[in-house]
Design an enzyme around this catalytic site. Structure first.
Site, PDB file in Angstrom:
ATOM      1  N   ASN A  10       8.375  -0.426   5.495  1.00  0.00           N
ATOM      2  CA  ASN A  10       7.583  -1.172   4.342  1.00  0.00           C
ATOM      3  C   ASN A  10       8.491  -1.882   3.224  1.00  0.00           C
ATOM      4  O   ASN A  10       9.246  -1.296   2.611  1.00  0.00           O
ATOM      5  CB  ASN A  10       6.842   0.138   3.606  1.00  0.00           C
ATOM      6  CG  ASN A  10       5.997  -0.209   2.614  1.00  0.00           C
ATOM      7  OD1 ASN A  10       5.912  -1.219   2.106  1.00  0.00           O
ATOM      8  ND2 ASN A  10       5.334   0.841   1.742  1.00  0.00           N
ATOM      9  N   ARG A  88       4.155  -2.104   7.360  1.00  0.00           N
ATOM     10  CA  ARG A  88       2.966  -2.032   6.622  1.00  0.00           C
ATOM     11  C   ARG A  88       2.948  -3.481   5.999  1.00  0.00           C
ATOM     12  O   ARG A  88       3.963  -4.241   5.439  1.00  0.00           O
ATOM     13  CB  ARG A  88       3.444  -1.138   5.456  1.00  0.00           C
ATOM     14  CG  ARG A  88       2.332  -1.134   4.314  1.00  0.00           C
ATOM     15  CD  ARG A  88       2.577  -0.422   3.244  1.00  0.00           C
ATOM     16  NE  ARG A  88       1.618  -0.707   2.298  1.00  0.00           N
ATOM     17  CZ  ARG A  88       1.770  -0.354   1.037  1.00  0.00           C
ATOM     18  NH1 ARG A  88       2.844  -0.105   0.473  1.00  0.00           N
ATOM     19  NH2 ARG A  88       0.960  -0.758  -0.048  1.00  0.00           N
ATOM     20  N   HIS A 177      -4.901   0.326   0.027  1.00  0.00           N
ATOM     21  CA  HIS A 177      -4.848   1.810   0.545  1.00  0.00           C
ATOM     22  C   HIS A 177      -5.652   2.196   1.859  1.00  0.00           C
ATOM     23  O   HIS A 177      -5.822   3.180   2.158  1.00  0.00           O
ATOM     24  CB  HIS A 177      -5.374   2.490  -0.535  1.00  0.00           C
ATOM     25  CG  HIS A 177      -4.424   2.624  -1.678  1.00  0.00           C
ATOM     26  ND1 HIS A 177      -4.927   3.025  -3.001  1.00  0.00           N
ATOM     27  CD2 HIS A 177      -3.224   2.601  -1.978  1.00  0.00           C
ATOM     28  CE1 HIS A 177      -4.071   2.589  -3.872  1.00  0.00           C
ATOM     29  NE2 HIS A 177      -2.786   2.525  -3.224  1.00  0.00           N
ATOM     30  N   ARG A 238      -1.829   0.221 -14.173  1.00  0.00           N
ATOM     31  CA  ARG A 238      -2.925  -0.840 -14.084  1.00  0.00           C
ATOM     32  C   ARG A 238      -4.017  -0.317 -14.877  1.00  0.00           C
ATOM     33  O   ARG A 238      -4.357   0.904 -14.885  1.00  0.00           O
ATOM     34  CB  ARG A 238      -3.269  -1.160 -12.717  1.00  0.00           C
ATOM     35  CG  ARG A 238      -2.211  -1.791 -11.974  1.00  0.00           C
ATOM     36  CD  ARG A 238      -2.711  -1.966 -10.608  1.00  0.00           C
ATOM     37  NE  ARG A 238      -1.519  -2.086  -9.736  1.00  0.00           N
ATOM     38  CZ  ARG A 238      -1.407  -1.582  -8.428  1.00  0.00           C
ATOM     39  NH1 ARG A 238      -2.304  -0.998  -7.917  1.00  0.00           N
ATOM     40  NH2 ARG A 238      -0.374  -1.796  -7.721  1.00  0.00           N
ATOM     41  N   GLU A 382       0.910   7.976   5.517  1.00  0.00           N
ATOM     42  CA  GLU A 382       0.827   6.400   5.915  1.00  0.00           C
ATOM     43  C   GLU A 382       1.800   6.090   7.233  1.00  0.00           C
ATOM     44  O   GLU A 382       1.263   5.436   8.022  1.00  0.00           O
ATOM     45  CB  GLU A 382       0.585   5.483   4.734  1.00  0.00           C
ATOM     46  CG  GLU A 382      -0.333   5.580   3.673  1.00  0.00           C
ATOM     47  CD  GLU A 382      -0.072   5.028   2.484  1.00  0.00           C
ATOM     48  OE1 GLU A 382       0.722   5.813   1.718  1.00  0.00           O
ATOM     49  OE2 GLU A 382      -0.583   3.865   2.006  1.00  0.00           O
TER      50      GLU A 382
END
Ligand code: ADP
Length: 399
Positions: A10, A88, A177, A238, A382
Site C-alpha cells: 500500500n 492497494r 474503503h 476531514r 484489508e
C-alpha cells in the site's frame, strides 16, 4: 497444494505499508511500513509473527530503495512461497469494477484515473512499477478502493448537477474503503450463518477516514463518500459534508484560495477541528472523561452524523440483517457505538451494554440487545482481502 504467500503493498506519497500474508496463518508473516520516504528521516519498521518491533534507518530512501530493503525480510519470512503481489490502489474510476491482474493496459487505465485521485494514484502507480521491476517474474494484482461501489445504481452515484460534468469529466460519486466494506460484509454474513448473496447490511468503517455503506446480497448499493473521500461523515481531520457554498463563502469573506479551503476541510476539520485538540478518538475520549467540552462536542457530532448516515443508507436496503462496526474506532470505541446507536431507535436498534463493552481490541461479536436487529463488531482486514483477491485471480488464469 503448498501454502501460498502474497505480499500486499500500500504505497502512499511518503510511506509504503506492507504485509506478507500466508494462507496458512491468521496473522501476517511480516508487516510494517517505510515512513517519511525521500527525507533524511526515512525509517523502515517491521514485525514478524513474534510481534517484536524492529527498525532500520534508511536516510533519503525512496520507494524503490525501501522495497529493495524489504526483499531480504520477505525472503526470510517465507518468501520462497511468494506467489504474487497485491497492490492497494485508491481510485479505479469507472474502469475497474473488481480486482485486476496488472498488465500494460491496466497500468494505462490507472494512469488515466490520476485526475480523480491526484494525491493517491501516482503513489500507487510508483509502488506498482517499482515492484514490477524488482519482482519481474511475479504476477501483480491491483485491488481498488472504489471497485466494490461500482454496483451502486445511477440514482445513488449521480450528483444533481448537469450531465455534461459526469459525461466529460467523470464527476460522480465513487465511494472508497470498498475493500473493507466488502470484507466485513462477507464476514458479517458468515458470522450470522447467512448467505453473502442473500443478506443486507449497513457497514460503518471508522478509522482516520470514515464511511458507511449499504450492502445488498454482497453488492454495494450506496456509500457515504463521493467523488473524493471528503464527502459524508465527520472524520479525523476531514469535515465530511458541509454546505458546498462554504467554499464560495470563505473565498469571499476571507479571500481564501481553493488550496487553503481544501486544506481546511481535509486536514484541519473533523474531530481535530471541532475539538481543537486531536484527530485521535482515544485522546478525545480521555479528554471527554475529564470534562473537556470541545472534545465532548466533537464526539457527539461524530456519532450523530454517523447515525444520520446509517439512517440515510437504510434507504438502499430492502431489509436489515445487521449493522457492522469496523476500523480503529468501530472496533474499539464502545462509547462511539453506544452514542450512535442511541440515535437510531426508529431502525429498531438497541445495544447490550455488557457485550458492547467486551467487544474491543480485535474481538468479533454481536453487541445488540436480545430481540433487536444485529449489531456486529467485525475487525476489518484489508490486507487479507487483497491477498485473497490476488490468489483468486491467479487461480483463474489458464495454466
Ligand atoms: P486508519 O484509517 O489510519 O487505518 P485506524 O483504522 O487504525 O486508522 O483507526 C484510527 C482511529 O481509531 C483513531 O481515531 C484511534 O484513536 C481510534 N482508536 C484506536 N483504538 C481505539 C480505542 N481503544 N478507543 C477509541 N478509539 C480508538
Amino acid at each position: 497444494m503448498a501454502t501460498r504467500n502474497v505480499l500486499v503493498i500500500n504505497c502512499g506519497s511518503s510511506s509504503l505499508k506492507f504485509a506478507l500474508i500466508s494462507q496458512a496463518h491468521p496473522q501476517p508473516l511480516l508487516a510494517g511500513q517505510a515512513e517519511r520516504l525521500n527525507s533524511p528521516e526515512t525509517v523502515l519498521r517491521w514485525w514478524r509473527g513474534d510481534r517484536i518491533r524492529r527498525q532500520r534507518e534508511l536516510p533519503g530512501a525512496d520507494h524503490r530503495i525501501a522495497l529493495q530493503a524489504l526483499l531480504p525480510l520477505v525472503e526470510e519470512a517465507g518468501g520462497d512461497r511468494l506467489y504474487g503481489i497485491g497492490h492497494r490502489v485508491v481510485h479505479g474510476g469507472e474502469q475497474f469494477t473488481q480486482s485486476t491482474l496488472i498488465d500494460a493496459q491496466t497500468l494505462a487505465a490507472i494512469r488515466a484515473t490520476v485526475p480523480l485521485a491526484p494525491l493517491h494514484n501516482p503513489a500507487n502507480l510508483l509502488g506498482i512499477e517499482t515492484a514490477m521491476q524488482l519482482f519481474p517474474d511475479l504476477p501483480q494484482v491491483a485491488v481498488f478502493d472504489t471497485a466494490f461501489h461500482q454496483s451502486m445504481p445511477e440514482h445513488a452515484y449521480r450528483y444533481a448537477i448537469p450531465e455534461r460534468f459526469y459525461r466529460d469529466h467523470g464527476v460522480r460519486r465513487y465511494g472508497f474503503h470498498g475493500t473493507s466494506h466488502r470484507y466485513v460484509g462477507q464476514r458479517a454474513a458468515e458470522f450470522s450463518g447467512l448467505a453473502v448473496g442473500d443478506s443486507c447490511w449497513l457497514t460503518a468503517h471508522l478509522g482516520n477516514g470514515c464511511s458507511t455503506c449499504a450492502i445488498v446480497d454482497g453488492q454495494s448499493r450506496d456509500t457515504s463518500m463521493g467523488l473524493t473521500p471528503l464527502e459524508g461523515l465527520a472524520m479525523g481531520t476531514r469535515s465530511g459534508d458541509v454546505d458546498p457554498n462554504l467554499h464560495g463563502h470563505l473565498a469571499r469573506v476571507l479571500g481564501w484560495s481553493l488550496t487553503e479551503i481544501e486544506h481546511l476541510l481535509n486536514s484541519e476539520s473533523g474531530l481535530l477541528g471541532l475539538s481543537g485538540l486531536s484527530n485521535d478518538m482515544r485522546s478525545l475520549e480521555q479528554a471527554r472523561s475529564q470534562g473537556h467540552r470541545p472534545a465532548t462536542l466533537a464526539i457527539e457530532v461524530f456519532c450523530y452524523r454517523l447515525a444520520k448516515s446509517l439512517a440515510a443508507m437504510s434507504c438502499a436496503l430492502p431489509r436489515l440483517d445487521g449493522v457492522v462496526f469496523t476500523g480503529g474506532i468501530g472496533e474499539n470505541s464502545a462509547l462511539v457505538r453506544a452514542r450512535s446507536v442511541a440515535h437510531l431507535p426508529l431502525l429498531g436498534l438497541a445495544l447490550d451494554e455488557a457485550a458492547n463493552a467486551r467487544c474491543v481490541g480485535g474481538a468479533t461479536g454481536a453487541i445488540n440487545a436480545p430481540g433487536h436487529p444485529r449489531l456486529l463488531v467485525i475487525p476489518t482486514n484489508e490486507e487479507k482481502q487483497i491477498a485473497q483477491d490476488t490468489l483468486a485471480l491467479l487461480d483463474a488464469q489458464p495454466h
